[in-house]
Design a protein around this motif. Structure first.
Motif, PDB file in Angstrom:
ATOM      1  N   LEU A 153      41.588 -37.519  36.770  1.00  0.00           N
ATOM      2  CA  LEU A 153      41.538 -38.594  35.775  1.00  0.00           C
ATOM      3  C   LEU A 153      40.223 -38.575  35.007  1.00  0.00           C
ATOM      4  N   ALA A 154      39.105 -38.320  35.711  1.00  0.00           N
ATOM      5  CA  ALA A 154      37.804 -38.268  35.046  1.00  0.00           C
ATOM      6  C   ALA A 154      37.744 -37.111  34.062  1.00  0.00           C
ATOM      7  N   ALA A 155      38.284 -35.956  34.443  1.00  0.00           N
ATOM      8  CA  ALA A 155      38.295 -34.800  33.541  1.00  0.00           C
ATOM      9  C   ALA A 155      39.131 -35.091  32.304  1.00  0.00           C
ATOM     10  N   GLU A 156      40.257 -35.795  32.491  1.00  0.00           N
ATOM     11  CA  GLU A 156      41.109 -36.157  31.355  1.00  0.00           C
ATOM     12  C   GLU A 156      40.369 -37.106  30.417  1.00  0.00           C
ATOM     13  N   ALA A 157      39.652 -38.082  30.977  1.00  0.00           N
ATOM     14  CA  ALA A 157      38.919 -39.043  30.160  1.00  0.00           C
ATOM     15  C   ALA A 157      37.790 -38.384  29.367  1.00  0.00           C
ATOM     16  N   GLN A 158      37.207 -37.331  29.937  1.00  0.00           N
ATOM     17  CA  GLN A 158      36.097 -36.637  29.271  1.00  0.00           C
ATOM     18  C   GLN A 158      36.564 -35.503  28.373  1.00  0.00           C
ATOM     19  N   GLY A 159      37.895 -35.299  28.308  1.00  0.00           N
ATOM     20  CA  GLY A 159      38.429 -34.258  27.447  1.00  0.00           C
ATOM     21  C   GLY A 159      38.292 -32.864  27.983  1.00  0.00           C
ATOM     22  N   THR A 160      38.100 -32.740  29.298  1.00  0.00           N
ATOM     23  CA  THR A 160      37.934 -31.414  29.900  1.00  0.00           C
ATOM     24  C   THR A 160      39.092 -31.049  30.818  1.00  0.00           C
ATOM     25  N   GLY A 161      40.137 -31.862  30.845  1.00  0.00           N
ATOM     26  CA  GLY A 161      41.278 -31.595  31.703  1.00  0.00           C
ATOM     27  C   GLY A 161      42.499 -32.355  31.230  1.00  0.00           C
ATOM     28  N   ARG A 193      42.131 -51.438  50.500  1.00  0.00           N
ATOM     29  CA  ARG A 193      41.952 -52.598  49.614  1.00  0.00           C
ATOM     30  C   ARG A 193      42.099 -53.900  50.376  1.00  0.00           C
ATOM     31  N   GLU A 194      42.991 -53.907  51.376  1.00  0.00           N
ATOM     32  CA  GLU A 194      43.174 -55.115  52.174  1.00  0.00           C
ATOM     33  C   GLU A 194      41.926 -55.451  52.984  1.00  0.00           C
ATOM     34  N   LEU A 195      41.134 -54.443  53.357  1.00  0.00           N
ATOM     35  CA  LEU A 195      39.882 -54.711  54.066  1.00  0.00           C
ATOM     36  C   LEU A 195      38.951 -55.581  53.237  1.00  0.00           C
ATOM     37  N   LEU A 196      39.070 -55.502  51.908  1.00  0.00           N
ATOM     38  CA  LEU A 196      38.218 -56.281  51.005  1.00  0.00           C
ATOM     39  C   LEU A 196      38.903 -57.556  50.529  1.00  0.00           C
ATOM     40  N   GLY A 197      40.032 -57.870  51.100  1.00  0.00           N
ATOM     41  CA  GLY A 197      40.729 -59.096  50.714  1.00  0.00           C
ATOM     42  C   GLY A 197      41.944 -58.863  49.855  1.00  0.00           C
ATOM     43  N   GLY A 198      42.114 -57.648  49.338  1.00  0.00           N
ATOM     44  CA  GLY A 198      43.327 -57.309  48.592  1.00  0.00           C
ATOM     45  C   GLY A 198      43.253 -57.476  47.092  1.00  0.00           C
ATOM     46  N   ARG A 199      42.209 -58.153  46.570  1.00  0.00           N
ATOM     47  CA  ARG A 199      42.163 -58.402  45.124  1.00  0.00           C
ATOM     48  C   ARG A 199      41.095 -57.599  44.387  1.00  0.00           C
ATOM     49  N   VAL A 200      40.194 -56.934  45.123  1.00  0.00           N
ATOM     50  CA  VAL A 200      39.111 -56.183  44.490  1.00  0.00           C
ATOM     51  C   VAL A 200      39.663 -54.890  43.883  1.00  0.00           C
ATOM     52  N   ARG A 201      39.445 -54.701  42.596  1.00  0.00           N
ATOM     53  CA  ARG A 201      39.796 -53.458  41.927  1.00  0.00           C
ATOM     54  C   ARG A 201      38.584 -52.809  41.268  1.00  0.00           C
ATOM     55  N   THR A 202      37.494 -53.576  41.169  1.00  0.00           N
ATOM     56  CA  THR A 202      36.260 -53.075  40.564  1.00  0.00           C
ATOM     57  C   THR A 202      35.090 -53.561  41.384  1.00  0.00           C
ATOM     58  N   ALA A 203      34.077 -52.713  41.522  1.00  0.00           N
ATOM     59  CA  ALA A 203      32.892 -53.061  42.293  1.00  0.00           C
ATOM     60  C   ALA A 203      31.664 -52.453  41.635  1.00  0.00           C
ATOM     61  N   VAL A 204      30.509 -52.938  42.040  1.00  0.00           N
ATOM     62  CA  VAL A 204      29.236 -52.389  41.574  1.00  0.00           C
ATOM     63  C   VAL A 204      28.437 -51.963  42.792  1.00  0.00           C
ATOM     64  N   SER A 205      27.822 -50.795  42.708  1.00  0.00           N
ATOM     65  CA  SER A 205      26.941 -50.312  43.764  1.00  0.00           C
ATOM     66  C   SER A 205      25.536 -50.187  43.205  1.00  0.00           C
ATOM     67  N   GLY A 206      24.556 -50.601  44.005  1.00  0.00           N
ATOM     68  CA  GLY A 206      23.161 -50.501  43.595  1.00  0.00           C
ATOM     69  C   GLY A 206      22.284 -50.335  44.815  1.00  0.00           C
ATOM     70  N   GLY A 207      20.982 -50.324  44.597  1.00  0.00           N
ATOM     71  CA  GLY A 207      20.041 -50.160  45.701  1.00  0.00           C
ATOM     72  C   GLY A 207      19.616 -48.724  45.881  1.00  0.00           C
ATOM     73  N   SER A 208      20.572 -47.796  45.794  1.00  0.00           N
ATOM     74  CA  SER A 208      20.317 -46.359  45.818  1.00  0.00           C
ATOM     75  C   SER A 208      21.541 -45.687  45.206  1.00  0.00           C
ATOM     76  N   PRO A 254      28.973 -47.486  31.756  1.00  0.00           N
ATOM     77  CA  PRO A 254      29.623 -48.248  30.681  1.00  0.00           C
ATOM     78  C   PRO A 254      31.033 -48.671  31.091  1.00  0.00           C
ATOM     79  N   PRO A 255      31.513 -49.819  30.614  1.00  0.00           N
ATOM     80  CA  PRO A 255      32.854 -50.288  30.971  1.00  0.00           C
ATOM     81  C   PRO A 255      33.924 -49.260  30.610  1.00  0.00           C
ATOM     82  N   GLY A 256      34.735 -48.894  31.593  1.00  0.00           N
ATOM     83  CA  GLY A 256      35.824 -47.969  31.356  1.00  0.00           C
ATOM     84  C   GLY A 256      35.412 -46.521  31.188  1.00  0.00           C
TER      85      GLY A 256
END
Length: 632
Positions: A319-327, A350-365, A399-401
């Protein structure tokens, strides 16, 4: 590419301070569910707190703080886990122009002494008697501390009662006097390479980052028609956690708190609160994956789980390659396998996180590329970002998306990134702090014409995405003159379920070696799965199997670097690096210099038993491997 900047997206804070959002929301939407608290009688249930109710609690506590002598500019330390009262105290303090000094609840007396004296703290809030005793031990002749309030002794109620002799007008008068450039918090760095430094963060600094994130990324916080909600479990003493709190209150995201971050406590809280979004650090995503793997192993579905993880990574890569035009994206066979595993495996994650999370942010490292792909393939897109205490949280974000895994994104709108000639990352923008606190308690600039030298090394790809490669001070230079950035190797090793921590060493040595610790919970689970009655006496012992498993993990990590950069020998230590031993910061970052000093004998032994760069015979290689001294 050496420079990139992104135009501002949100208007700067032109008047007032952070507490104003609490009063504004209550005035316009009094019934709006601003926060949620655990039900005292039913721990799995949550009670909503309306904007008007929270405003009234903030006002009552602010009056109490005033009545007890807190004034504009007074610095108050807050030493507590992530809980409702943390948010209540911080906004009450900001409402009267006070300055917050966050302190980790696990801080030692020596660390606390440094903060109290350096920031000239006048009062402190603690959770319990143990922390109160730490405060008593930390106070010396330099201490300016005059007041201590203890949460488990019901200090909120007592301060609220004391404040009844003052009027709301007394608070409003001081709140209206707060300006964007006033100090909101003195947040101390983790001190991985030396003494922690106090960073002066203004109301405008925090508002800029939070408002920009909400303006550009607000649509990712929940599915259409759902009310955004977030369970905060990161320590608010860290700038990342503090930013999350402010972002929720300014952006209308329902905020709940989880003090205990162990898997046994955090996962049930996520399941009961069911947040729509997740702010976390790489360690949390690793733990979620490890818990899912353990559940699969106990159910006898280890091979299915591993196959599903492979498919998730391949699917996300396509999916990432398709979005970047390389696949061309996933082929029909891959889509079919992904759909099958979505029902069997990914839905359970997904159920481990409550079932509704589809997007997350990672930081710290930085988040390991493979881990980001794995979660994306499982239906949760993780937006990796980068920031420091000095940048009030995030300074770059995906960036979003347009997520590009393996990078930390592009500059936050209104910010810029510059790469120095030696590869050091320099940044500037509205989120960059006002300076460091000097020994006299005043701010001194740590900036160069508005630019902050971060101490991190990285590069920009052809589209302006930043890749962090390591810390400038962490670079290892072997006796052969080879420069090695240890961070990538360490991250790859720690991605293994059994490995908890890793420190790569090799300064002024002929090659690179590593000290490795194992995760106690994962190790117990690993041994449990291999408990078999009887058994073949010729079969490898559990200890030999464990060494072999770690050797395979090291070999996989080595595959990502050149031969000169690879780990030639390693030692598995009997216990984890701990904060109590002075080897880990409160934000779980390793103190490399302290670890190297503590384990100098073990490091010397690694090299003493390997004077030759390679074992010369097959027998030597087997003997070294059995001792955990040879990786490939």
């Amino acid at each position: 590419m050496r420079d990139i900047s992104v135009p501002a997206l949100a208007a700067p804070l032109r008047s007032g301070g952070l507490a104003d959002s609490v009063f504004d929301t209550a005035a316009h939407q009094p019934d709006f569910a601003q926060l949620a608290r655990r039900d005292d009688h039913t721990p799995g249930d949550w009670q909503e707190v309306s904007a008007a109710e929270f405003r009234d609690e903030v006002m009552a506590l602010a009056r109490g703080l005033l009545a007890d002598g807190i004034r504009p500019g007074t610095r108050v330390a807050l030493m507590s886990r992530t809980r409702y009262e943390w948010t209540l105290f911080s906004y009450a303090l900001w409402a009267i122009g006070g300055q917050l000094v966050p302190v980790y609840p696990t801080a030692s007396a020596e660390q606390l002494r440094c903060i109290l004296a350096g920031a000239k703290v006048t009062a402190i809030v603690v959770e319990n008697e143990a922390q109160a005793m730490t405060v008593a031990e930390a106070c010396d002749a330099r201490a300016t501390l005059r007041r201590l309030w203890q949460l488990d002794l019901d200090c909120v109620r007592r301060l609220t009662e004391e404040g009844t002799r003052l009027t709301e007008a007394d608070v409003h008068r001081l709140r209206h006097a707060v300006s964007p450039g006033d100090i909101a918090a003195i947040v101390y760095t983790s001190g991985t390479t030396g003494r922690p430094r106090g960073c002066v963060i203004t109301h405008a600094n925090l508002a800029a980052g939070c408002d920009t994130l909400y303006a550009g990324w607000g649509g990712l916080l929940a599915a259409p028609g759902e009310r955004p909600s977030l369970l905060a479990f990161l320590p608010f003493a860290h700038i990342y956690g503090l930013m999350v709190q402010v972002a929720c209150l300014r952006g209308g995201v329902k905020l709940a708190h989880q003090p205990d971050v162990t898997s046994d406590e955090l996962l049930p809280a996520l399941a009961s609160f069911r947040p729509t979004f997740l702010f976390a650090v790489p360690y949390v995503f690793e733990k979620i994956c490890a818990r899912a793997r353990q559940a699969a192993e106990q159910a006898g579905r280890r091979r299915t789980f591993d196959a599903a993880m492979t498919v998730a990574v391949r699917y996300a890569e396509a999916l990432a390659a398709e979005a970047q035009g390389t696949g061309r994206g996933p082929d029909p066979f891959l889509r079919a396998r992904h759909a099958l595993y979505d029902r069997l495996v990914y839905s359970r994650i997904r159920e481990l996180l409550g079932g509704r999370v589809r997007t997350a942010v990672s930081g710290g490292s930085p988040l390991l590329r493979e881990l980001g792909l794995l979660f994306a393939g499982a239906g949760i897109t993780v937006y990796d970002g980068y920031g420091l205490t000095e940048t009030s949280g995030a300074i770059t974000v995906q960036p979003p998306g347009r997520v590009r895994f393996g990078t930390v994104g592009m500059p936050l709108p209104g910010s810029a990134v510059h790469l120095a000639l030696d590869g050091e990352v320099w940044v500037r923008g509205a989120v960059v702090f006002a300076g460091y606190l000097d020994e006299d308690g005043a701010a001194e600039s740590g900036l160069y014409d508005g630019w902050l030298a971060t101490g991190d090394l990285g590069h920009l790809d052809e589209d302006g995405y930043l890749v962090i490669t390591g810390r400038k001070k962490d670079i290892i230079i072997t006796s052969n003159g080879k420069s090695v950035a240890p961070q990538g190797l360490e991250q790859r090793l720690c991605a293994h379920p059994l490995i908890s921590q890793c420190v790569v060493v090799g300064d002024n040595r002929p090659y690179v070696t590593a000290l490795i610790t194992l995760d106690p919970e994962a190790l117990e689970h690993w041994h449990h799965l291999r408990e078999e009655p009887g058994g073949d006496s010729e079969a490898p012992t559990p200890e030999e199997q464990l060494q072999a498993e770690v050797r395979r993990a090291v070999a996989r990590a080595n595959a990502s670097v050149s031969r000169a950069e690879s780990i030639r020998a390693f030692r598995v230590l009997p216990g984890e690096f701990s904060q109590e031993a002075g080897l880990v910061t409160p934000s779980l970052k390793l103190r490399r210099a302290a670890i190297v000093r503590r384990y100098a004998a073990e490091i010397d032994a690694l090299y003493a038993q390997g004077q030759r760069e390679e074992p010369e015979t097959r027998q030597d290689r087997r003997r070294w491997a059995a001792a955990g001294l040879y990786a490939r």
